[in-house]
Design a protein around this motif. Structure first.
Motif, PDB file in Angstrom:
ATOM      1  N   VAL A 128       0.838  -1.205   0.000  1.00  8.12           N
ATOM      2  CA  VAL A 128       0.000   0.000   0.000  1.00  8.12           C
ATOM      3  C   VAL A 128       0.872   1.253   0.000  1.00  8.12           C
ATOM      4  N   VAL A 129       1.918   1.268   0.818  1.00  8.97           N
ATOM      5  CA  VAL A 129       2.801   2.436   0.865  1.00  8.97           C
ATOM      6  C   VAL A 129       3.490   2.643  -0.479  1.00  8.97           C
ATOM      7  N   GLN A 130       3.964   1.556  -1.093  1.00  9.59           N
ATOM      8  CA  GLN A 130       4.662   1.678  -2.367  1.00  9.59           C
ATOM      9  C   GLN A 130       3.750   2.165  -3.490  1.00  9.59           C
ATOM     10  N   THR A 131       2.460   1.821  -3.410  1.00 14.01           N
ATOM     11  CA  THR A 131       1.533   2.227  -4.473  1.00 14.01           C
ATOM     12  C   THR A 131       0.862   3.567  -4.195  1.00 14.01           C
ATOM     13  N   HIS A 132       1.189   4.188  -3.065  1.00 10.88           N
ATOM     14  CA  HIS A 132       0.682   5.533  -2.751  1.00 10.88           C
ATOM     15  C   HIS A 132       1.847   6.444  -2.356  1.00 10.88           C
ATOM     16  N   PRO A 133       2.854   6.591  -3.238  1.00 10.26           N
ATOM     17  CA  PRO A 133       4.084   7.297  -2.852  1.00 10.26           C
ATOM     18  C   PRO A 133       3.902   8.795  -2.649  1.00 10.26           C
TER      19      PRO A 133
END
Length: 377
Positions: A128-133
């Motif tokens: 989730v963090v990687q896809t919402h940078p």
């Protein structure tokens, strides 16, 4: 925008306590806060709250978002997601600068299933963090949370996880830490139960101190709490505990434990839940007032507890509601210095202290290879 993983499938006294290291004086909280505070509007408390939070954002001590996201077929936290209480636009409206993402699991998962499900939760958070940078950034230390905030991102801190996630293994504890875990709840296992910490449980806590995983004692038994306060060399957290003197919820803390927590430099994060604090913003503020009075301004923080299945007070339905709470506290005469500790400084202190304790312990202790059968068998 992100696709979700598949649903979880259902399958079947070690020596004397080390001496506490000499504590190096820590830099004042203000050293990590912006040098200049935004101009404070006169009159309107809500406008004053927004101006204050622009300089001193909220470090929110508990979010149930990971488990909630598992059950959505599709989501986009950067554009906004109505199916959950927490998304980037609402965190920005609420001035949230850091957020602890819980890896807790539903009751009933134990053993290998609990270990596997925790790893899946951890992997989901990282995805989730990687896809919402543009909105989120993973953080593993106080410095990284500050860096994320200064870059306009919400710092995501991994934890707390449940003690069952360890599978009674020191090696799994260290592996979870290497993957980013920074808080562990000491309850629901044989070595941290109503009877308190066993010899193996004490060794787990020492190893947590050695690697920099903070102990979360919300929901732990009184015997476990008292022994943890005695054994831990790093400050402990209560990620979801209010004042029992105001509301007799079992997870809330009586005044004597709040005083012991203050003596141990620990931190009580007051949850924004109707069940534990009451149905209104004023009720939440009453708990914050009480904890500050008993544990001191260094002993109280905030825990939204959003996306955990709990009902929330009126006007605090999601992550955007923090300015209303800060406006209430400003109306009650809270000083900016106390509010800065409440919203950001106290969580930063605990994370810094955990890192410092770990660095000192690693010079004195080798990694623990203790087995539960050897100590508690």
């Amino acid at each position: 925008m992100a696709d979700l993983q598949d649903e979880l499938h259902t399958t079947a006294e070690v020596g004397e306590l080390d001496e506490r290291p000499a504590v190096r004086p820590e830099p004042p909280v203000e050293a990590e806060l912006p040098a200049k505070t935004a101009p404070t509007p006169d009159g309107d408390p809500l406008a004053r709250a927004h101006a204050f939070l622009a300089a001193h954002p909220v470090a929110d001590g508990y979010s149930g978002l990971p488990w909630a996201l598992r059950h959505l077929p599709w989501f986009d936290l950067e554009l906004g997601e109505s199916a959950v209480d927490t998304d980037v636009p609402r965190m920005r409206r609420g001035h949230v600068g850091a957020l602890f993402w819980s890896l807790h699991l539903p009751e009933g998962l134990t053993g290998d299933r609990a270990v596997g499900a925790t790893l899946e939760q951890l992997d989901l958070v990282k995805t989730v963090v990687q896809t919402h940078p543009e909105g989120l950034r993973l953080a593993c230390s106080a410095g990284q949370t500050t860096d994320a905030r200064n870059c306009g991102r919400v710092a995501v801190v991994l934890g707390p996880a449940g003690a069952s996630a360890l599978g009674d293994s020191m090696g799994i504890l260290r592996a979870l830490h290497s993957l980013g875990l920074r808080a562990l709840t000491l309850s629901g296992v044989s070595w941290a139960s109503e009877a308190g910490l066993t010899r193996f449980g004490e060794e787990v806590l020492r190893e947590m101190n050695r690697i920099g995983v903070v102990a979360d004692l919300s929901g732990a038994s009184e015997a476990t709490i008292r022994r943890s306060l005695a054994v831990s060399k790093a400050p402990v957290l209560f990620t979801r505990s209010a004042a029992r003197a105001l509301r007799p919820h079992p997870a809330n803390l009586p005044d004597d434990l709040l005083r012991e927590l203050a003596a141990a430099n620990g931190l009580c994060l007051v949850p924004l839940t109707a069940e534990q604090t009451g149905p209104s913003v004023r009720d939440v503020a009453d708990h914050l007032d009480h904890v500050r009075t008993i544990a001191g301004p260094e002993g109280v923080g905030l825990s939204g507890t959003f996306d955990s299945g709990s009902a929330h007070p009126q006007d605090l339905p999601d992550a955007s509601g923090y300015p209303r709470l800060i406006a209430e506290l400003l109306d009650r005469g809270w000083t900016e210095s106390d509010l800065a500790l409440l919203t950001w400084g106290n969580v930063q202190r605990v994370l810094r202290s955990a890192d410092f304790t770990a660095r000192a312990a690693q010079q004195r202790r080798e990694p623990s290879m203790a087995k539960i059968a050897e100590l508690d068998g």
